[in-house]
Design a protein around this motif. Structure first.
Motif, PDB file in Angstrom:
ATOM      1  N   GLY A  44      22.726 -17.663  28.332  1.00 56.73           N
ATOM      2  CA  GLY A  44      23.585 -16.866  29.210  1.00 56.73           C
ATOM      3  C   GLY A  44      23.378 -15.359  29.275  1.00 56.73           C
ATOM      4  O   GLY A  44      22.335 -15.076  29.563  1.00 56.73           O
ATOM      5  N   LEU A  45      24.371 -14.631  28.765  1.00 55.22           N
ATOM      6  CA  LEU A  45      24.200 -13.180  28.599  1.00 55.22           C
ATOM      7  C   LEU A  45      23.773 -12.453  27.307  1.00 55.22           C
ATOM      8  O   LEU A  45      23.553 -11.417  27.175  1.00 55.22           O
ATOM      9  N   ILE A  46      23.302 -13.822  26.534  1.00 51.75           N
ATOM     10  CA  ILE A  46      22.766 -13.399  25.195  1.00 51.75           C
ATOM     11  C   ILE A  46      21.324 -13.643  24.955  1.00 51.75           C
ATOM     12  O   ILE A  46      20.731 -14.350  25.645  1.00 51.75           O
ATOM     13  N   ILE A  47      20.926 -12.576  24.323  1.00 53.49           N
ATOM     14  CA  ILE A  47      19.223 -12.369  24.121  1.00 53.49           C
ATOM     15  C   ILE A  47      19.213 -12.891  22.631  1.00 53.49           C
ATOM     16  O   ILE A  47      19.873 -12.574  21.629  1.00 53.49           O
ATOM     17  N   GLU A  48      18.418 -14.025  22.413  1.00 52.71           N
ATOM     18  CA  GLU A  48      18.303 -14.636  21.004  1.00 52.71           C
ATOM     19  C   GLU A  48      16.919 -14.698  20.533  1.00 52.71           C
ATOM     20  O   GLU A  48      16.156 -15.053  21.446  1.00 52.71           O
ATOM     21  N   ALA A  49      16.546 -14.369  19.204  1.00 58.27           N
ATOM     22  CA  ALA A  49      15.241 -14.522  18.653  1.00 58.27           C
ATOM     23  C   ALA A  49      15.153 -14.994  17.302  1.00 58.27           C
ATOM     24  O   ALA A  49      16.309 -14.558  16.620  1.00 58.27           O
ATOM     25  N   ASP A  50      14.575 -15.874  16.764  1.00 55.82           N
ATOM     26  CA  ASP A  50      14.207 -16.373  15.358  1.00 55.82           C
ATOM     27  C   ASP A  50      13.501 -15.114  14.812  1.00 55.82           C
ATOM     28  O   ASP A  50      12.309 -14.967  15.282  1.00 55.82           O
ATOM     29  N   MET A  51      13.883 -14.549  13.742  1.00 63.02           N
ATOM     30  CA  MET A  51      12.982 -13.536  13.104  1.00 63.02           C
ATOM     31  C   MET A  51      12.936 -13.783  11.622  1.00 63.02           C
ATOM     32  O   MET A  51      14.095 -14.212  11.002  1.00 63.02           O
ATOM     33  N   ARG A  52      11.709 -13.370  11.139  1.00 61.50           N
ATOM     34  CA  ARG A  52      11.419 -13.357   9.751  1.00 61.50           C
ATOM     35  C   ARG A  52      11.610 -11.995   9.019  1.00 61.50           C
ATOM     36  O   ARG A  52      11.716 -10.896   9.846  1.00 61.50           O
ATOM     37  N   PRO A  53      11.795 -11.912   7.866  1.00 62.50           N
ATOM     38  CA  PRO A  53      12.090 -10.617   7.063  1.00 62.50           C
ATOM     39  C   PRO A  53      10.668  -9.809   7.700  1.00 62.50           C
ATOM     40  O   PRO A  53       9.855 -10.085   7.616  1.00 62.50           O
ATOM     41  N   GLY A  54      11.177  -8.635   7.920  1.00 65.21           N
ATOM     42  CA  GLY A  54      10.018  -7.696   8.368  1.00 65.21           C
ATOM     43  C   GLY A  54       9.676  -7.594   9.855  1.00 65.21           C
ATOM     44  O   GLY A  54       9.126  -6.645  10.124  1.00 65.21           O
ATOM     45  N   GLU A  55       9.963  -8.599  10.478  1.00 69.18           N
ATOM     46  CA  GLU A  55       9.506  -8.684  11.737  1.00 69.18           C
ATOM     47  C   GLU A  55      10.284  -7.609  12.693  1.00 69.18           C
ATOM     48  O   GLU A  55      11.342  -7.306  12.494  1.00 69.18           O
ATOM     49  N   GLN A  56       9.500  -7.275  13.925  1.00 66.25           N
ATOM     50  CA  GLN A  56      10.266  -6.245  14.804  1.00 66.25           C
ATOM     51  C   GLN A  56      10.250  -6.789  16.012  1.00 66.25           C
ATOM     52  O   GLN A  56       9.549  -7.654  16.424  1.00 66.25           O
ATOM     53  N   ILE A  57      11.330  -6.311  16.938  1.00 64.45           N
ATOM     54  CA  ILE A  57      11.481  -6.860  18.245  1.00 64.45           C
ATOM     55  C   ILE A  57      11.803  -5.471  18.918  1.00 64.45           C
ATOM     56  O   ILE A  57      12.320  -4.789  18.556  1.00 64.45           O
ATOM     57  N   ARG A  58      11.307  -5.409  20.397  1.00 66.72           N
ATOM     58  CA  ARG A  58      11.257  -4.388  21.041  1.00 66.72           C
ATOM     59  C   ARG A  58      11.716  -4.785  22.451  1.00 66.72           C
ATOM     60  O   ARG A  58      10.882  -5.720  23.043  1.00 66.72           O
ATOM     61  N   LEU A  59      12.801  -4.372  23.063  1.00 72.07           N
ATOM     62  CA  LEU A  59      13.348  -4.922  24.404  1.00 72.07           C
ATOM     63  C   LEU A  59      13.195  -3.774  25.217  1.00 72.07           C
ATOM     64  O   LEU A  59      13.806  -2.638  24.852  1.00 72.07           O
TER      65      LEU A  59
END
Length: 62
Positions: A44-59
């Motif tokens: 829907g209007l939600i952005i979701e990701a599975d992340m591990r400790p220390g991982e980074q994401i940039r949108l």
């Protein structure tokens, strides 16, 4: 922000787990990058990701 619109969001996971964010780009297209960038999905209007400790994401807005 540029002209009152979000142009970039960055996040780093401290403990890992689900990253969930309401789409800050007014529902428009965005690009995901960073270690967790390949794990991003839209619910829907939600952005979701599975992340591990220390991982980074940039949108970034397109």
């Amino acid at each position: 922000m540029k002209a009152g619109k979000v142009v970039e969001v960055r996040a780093t996971s401290e403990k890992g787990g689900d990253f969930r964010l309401e789409n800050p780009f007014s529902g428009e297209a965005y690009r995901a990058s960073g270690i967790a960038g390949g794990k991003v999905r839209n619910i829907g209007l939600i952005i979701e990701a599975d992340m591990r400790p220390g991982e980074q994401i940039r949108l970034t807005a397109r």
